[in-house]
Write a protein that holds these residues in place. Sequence first.
Motif, PDB file in Angstrom:
ATOM      1  N   ALA A 238      -2.045 -10.894 -12.072  1.00  0.00           N
ATOM      2  CA  ALA A 238      -1.184  -9.611 -11.719  1.00  0.00           C
ATOM      3  C   ALA A 238       0.137  -9.779 -11.470  1.00  0.00           C
ATOM      4  O   ALA A 238       0.565 -10.968 -11.202  1.00  0.00           O
ATOM      5  CB  ALA A 238      -1.693  -9.024 -10.398  1.00  0.00           C
ATOM      6  N   SER A 239       1.151  -9.062 -11.919  1.00  0.00           N
ATOM      7  CA  SER A 239       2.565  -9.078 -11.963  1.00  0.00           C
ATOM      8  C   SER A 239       3.070  -7.958 -11.075  1.00  0.00           C
ATOM      9  O   SER A 239       2.317  -6.879 -10.935  1.00  0.00           O
ATOM     10  CB  SER A 239       3.191  -8.899 -13.229  1.00  0.00           C
ATOM     11  N   ASN A 240       3.798  -8.462 -10.082  1.00  0.00           N
ATOM     12  CA  ASN A 240       4.621  -7.546  -9.263  1.00  0.00           C
ATOM     13  C   ASN A 240       5.616  -6.794  -9.956  1.00  0.00           C
ATOM     14  O   ASN A 240       6.742  -6.308  -9.216  1.00  0.00           O
ATOM     15  CB  ASN A 240       4.901  -8.118  -7.893  1.00  0.00           C
ATOM     16  N   THR A 241       6.031  -7.014 -11.015  1.00  0.00           N
ATOM     17  CA  THR A 241       7.116  -6.152 -11.828  1.00  0.00           C
ATOM     18  C   THR A 241       7.323  -4.763 -11.479  1.00  0.00           C
ATOM     19  O   THR A 241       6.142  -4.041 -11.409  1.00  0.00           O
ATOM     20  CB  THR A 241       6.979  -6.216 -13.366  1.00  0.00           C
TER      21      THR A 241
ATOM     22  N   HIS B  58       2.367  -3.295  -8.082  1.00  0.00           N
ATOM     23  CA  HIS B  58       3.672  -3.217  -7.862  1.00  0.00           C
ATOM     24  C   HIS B  58       3.663  -2.831  -6.376  1.00  0.00           C
ATOM     25  O   HIS B  58       3.311  -2.066  -5.986  1.00  0.00           O
ATOM     26  CB  HIS B  58       4.229  -2.044  -8.883  1.00  0.00           C
ATOM     27  N   PHE B  59       4.084  -4.016  -5.520  1.00  0.00           N
ATOM     28  CA  PHE B  59       4.393  -3.885  -4.213  1.00  0.00           C
ATOM     29  C   PHE B  59       5.750  -3.250  -3.961  1.00  0.00           C
ATOM     30  O   PHE B  59       6.701  -3.483  -4.694  1.00  0.00           O
ATOM     31  CB  PHE B  59       4.035  -4.983  -3.259  1.00  0.00           C
ATOM     32  N   PHE B  60       5.736  -2.533  -2.868  1.00  0.00           N
ATOM     33  CA  PHE B  60       7.267  -1.917  -2.494  1.00  0.00           C
ATOM     34  C   PHE B  60       8.116  -2.691  -1.292  1.00  0.00           C
ATOM     35  O   PHE B  60       7.198  -3.222  -0.365  1.00  0.00           O
ATOM     36  CB  PHE B  60       7.199  -0.322  -2.203  1.00  0.00           C
ATOM     37  N   SER B  61       9.168  -2.930  -1.421  1.00  0.00           N
ATOM     38  CA  SER B  61       9.786  -3.584  -0.436  1.00  0.00           C
ATOM     39  C   SER B  61      10.252  -3.093   1.011  1.00  0.00           C
ATOM     40  O   SER B  61      10.701  -1.770   0.967  1.00  0.00           O
ATOM     41  CB  SER B  61      11.218  -4.326  -0.823  1.00  0.00           C
ATOM     42  N   PRO B  62      10.114  -3.247   2.044  1.00  0.00           N
ATOM     43  CA  PRO B  62       9.493  -4.631   2.313  1.00  0.00           C
ATOM     44  C   PRO B  62       7.780  -4.839   2.160  1.00  0.00           C
ATOM     45  O   PRO B  62       7.223  -3.928   2.666  1.00  0.00           O
ATOM     46  CB  PRO B  62       9.770  -5.018   3.832  1.00  0.00           C
ATOM     47  N   ALA B  63       7.292  -5.556   1.491  1.00  0.00           N
ATOM     48  CA  ALA B  63       5.975  -5.557   1.109  1.00  0.00           C
ATOM     49  C   ALA B  63       4.983  -5.671   2.116  1.00  0.00           C
ATOM     50  O   ALA B  63       3.945  -4.994   2.137  1.00  0.00           O
ATOM     51  CB  ALA B  63       5.601  -6.784  -0.003  1.00  0.00           C
ATOM     52  N   ASN B  64       5.287  -6.138   3.259  1.00  0.00           N
ATOM     53  CA  ASN B  64       4.394  -6.372   4.506  1.00  0.00           C
ATOM     54  C   ASN B  64       4.334  -4.904   5.514  1.00  0.00           C
ATOM     55  O   ASN B  64       3.814  -4.822   6.179  1.00  0.00           O
ATOM     56  CB  ASN B  64       4.805  -7.408   5.422  1.00  0.00           C
ATOM     57  N   VAL B  65       5.442  -4.024   5.065  1.00  0.00           N
ATOM     58  CA  VAL B  65       5.408  -2.849   5.681  1.00  0.00           C
ATOM     59  C   VAL B  65       5.213  -1.608   4.862  1.00  0.00           C
ATOM     60  O   VAL B  65       4.197  -0.839   5.031  1.00  0.00           O
ATOM     61  CB  VAL B  65       7.073  -2.454   6.115  1.00  0.00           C
ATOM     62  N   MET B  66       5.807  -1.501   3.518  1.00  0.00           N
ATOM     63  CA  MET B  66       5.429  -0.207   2.829  1.00  0.00           C
ATOM     64  C   MET B  66       4.078  -0.258   2.390  1.00  0.00           C
ATOM     65  O   MET B  66       3.504  -1.234   2.137  1.00  0.00           O
ATOM     66  CB  MET B  66       6.506  -0.265   1.772  1.00  0.00           C
ATOM     67  N   ARG B  67       3.533   1.148   2.375  1.00  0.00           N
ATOM     68  CA  ARG B  67       2.021   1.308   2.140  1.00  0.00           C
ATOM     69  C   ARG B  67       1.616   1.443   0.949  1.00  0.00           C
ATOM     70  O   ARG B  67       0.400   1.251   0.573  1.00  0.00           O
ATOM     71  CB  ARG B  67       1.536   2.387   3.153  1.00  0.00           C
TER      72      ARG B  67
ATOM     73  N   GLY C 195       5.710   5.302  -1.220  1.00  0.00           N
ATOM     74  CA  GLY C 195       6.509   4.264  -1.772  1.00  0.00           C
ATOM     75  C   GLY C 195       8.344   4.586  -1.930  1.00  0.00           C
ATOM     76  O   GLY C 195       8.867   3.792  -1.926  1.00  0.00           O
ATOM     77  N   TYR C 196       8.443   5.963  -1.626  1.00  0.00           N
ATOM     78  CA  TYR C 196       9.903   6.245  -1.787  1.00  0.00           C
ATOM     79  C   TYR C 196      10.375   7.383  -0.555  1.00  0.00           C
ATOM     80  O   TYR C 196      11.636   7.679  -0.613  1.00  0.00           O
ATOM     81  CB  TYR C 196      10.110   7.030  -3.212  1.00  0.00           C
TER      82      TYR C 196
END
Length: 697
Positions: free
Chosen positions: A408-411, A433-442, A640-641
Amino acid sequence: MSEVVTYSREGNIGVITVDYPPVNALSHAVRSGLIAALEQGQKDSDAKALLLVCAGRTFIAGADIREFGKPMQEPGLASVVERYENSGKPLVAAVHGTALGGGLETALGCHYRVALSSAKVGLPEVKLGLLPGAGGTQRLPRLAGAQKALEMITTGQFVPAKDALGFGIVDAVDEGKDVKAAGMTFAQKVVDEGMPVRRVRDLTDKIAADKGRDVFEQFRASLKKTAHGQFSPFKCVDAVEAAFNLPFPEGLKRERELFVECMNSPQRAGQIHSFFAEREASKVKGLSKDTPVRDVNSVGIIGAGTMGGGIAMNFANVGIPVTIVEMKQEALDKGLGIIRKNYENSAKKGRITQKQMDDRMALITGSLDYDDFKDVDLVIEAVFENMAVKKEIFAKLDSICKPGAILASNTSTLDIDEIASTTQRPEDVVGMHFFSPANVMRLLENVRGSKTSDEVKATVMAVAKKIKKVGVLVGNCHGFVGNRMLHKRGIEAMALVDEGAKPQQVDKVLTDLGYPMGQFAMSDLAGIDVGYRISEELRNAGENVPPSWMDKLAEQGRLGQKTMAGVYKYEEGSRNPIPDPEVERIIEDFRKEQGIASREITDQEILERCMYVMVNEAAKILEEGIADRALDIDVVWIYGYGFPAYRGGPMFWADQIGLDVILAAVEKYHASVGGEQWKPASLLKQLVADGRKLGDL
């Protein structure tokens, strides 16, 4: 007698059992059954006390979502709770799993409450744009006091049983696992000790202690920051305040009035839509429920930077071991140090224990050797946005990873198919595609390539659920769903500033709509160098990306919050953006270079150009099948936004504005502003012609 609620007697305890899988929701049948069972218990002369308990994995977990939007059938929950509170025999509620919303309100109607230590309680109605409407705002403060009741009701937070005991919400906590046994023990104690009927409505100690304090005004002031633009949290405060200023019957009447106001608010419709959209997004269109899902018991991550470290934490948090590979020991040590610091901060705030922190850190292993990925089930690449680098990495992974491993790519923007082309297993390649911060954003925006197998699609959606993310499966194009729309908004935001608006004016229009931050503050948070690299990548690929004043910021080292200066400047220890005269000068110089005459720009024009361009692009995304449903786009933008959930997402919001209104504006800007982004989407025109909505898709 209802089949979902039964009455029986064990010794001198009458037992009312709710058995309505999966979560014992308060359907019409359950409400009717609760009253019928109570009446039977009252008539049973051998029952000296009554116990309310639920079968299955949880106590009553709230309203029945299958009845949402339908007319309420009597008996309503408020009358059920009142009947229970008026019971002449002591009534004990035994709680396990979760007692939420109407479930907790039902328990508050009982005279005593015992909970298993694993249980949680809460009143989450605010998350649906509502407030507790069956006495919760009047009874909870009588047990927990004003401050705790306000915190719980305005945030919808779940409270663990042991905390609930400390707050006075439950009377006892049982360390066992048998909820009926715990309830029977407590009920027998009530009988043996002659404990009286104790109605919550009659408790006055905490009402008296908090009466006359300025806690309510203070709480409203704090909500103006934390619940900016929202309707129901402030109505929740009004309802709780009524518990302190009005007799109980009048307080209930006031609660009902405020509940109706919330029901009639457009925000309630938006939040209900958000609630259901999140659940629907997990059901991938065209993907059979029987699709096999691969086991993911170990994960490899490439890159120990902000994204890689955050992604690793998601897996360690749920007990999945992670191997992080970096190029240099210094970068690896730095990344692992940041992960540890994040966990330490959580431990200091009481969110996790020291043992949990140690256990999670023990699951994360650092390495400088790709060969350590040979046995992992999933590898996620999380390096910077450069196609050549990513292709080189995936070719290497293809030669190392075991058959069946998912690559998988997080691009956030690049072509998944091109990345997959360097492997012999394109069916196993996918975007995550994770969203920053990845440990917080759902949000986890999973991106299917043209050859990604159904098995891999199903697996990454299951992984999203496992790591407590909201997964949405989307198609492959530049920017996918979220960033493709964001890119169009960014073009307009930049153009508006070029033409005369200030960055802070553009941002204020967006935050007034309900976003937590505007376009330019978000750029500073993400790092201006991220967008700069993407632009350079496009230029290198032959795309015509015009110069911008943001490029000048990046070239001067103004990269955003991480350098204390970007579009805005920042003070040490603060994330508050401060307008910077130096940036205004850079913008003015850029206008002169480009021969742009500055003009006054209204907030309405900013709203239309930033938001309607997104709606138009979303319609194109739907046309192309990049998103299967309008609700998928709403979920991407909410989680995400930061699009306000109480507005239901950009597609739901557009339907509320009116697609005819939006189309007319799009056509106007196509004529006046120009650009491909303003070419009206065929789907948008068709929907307007047919009198249909995006929500119909």
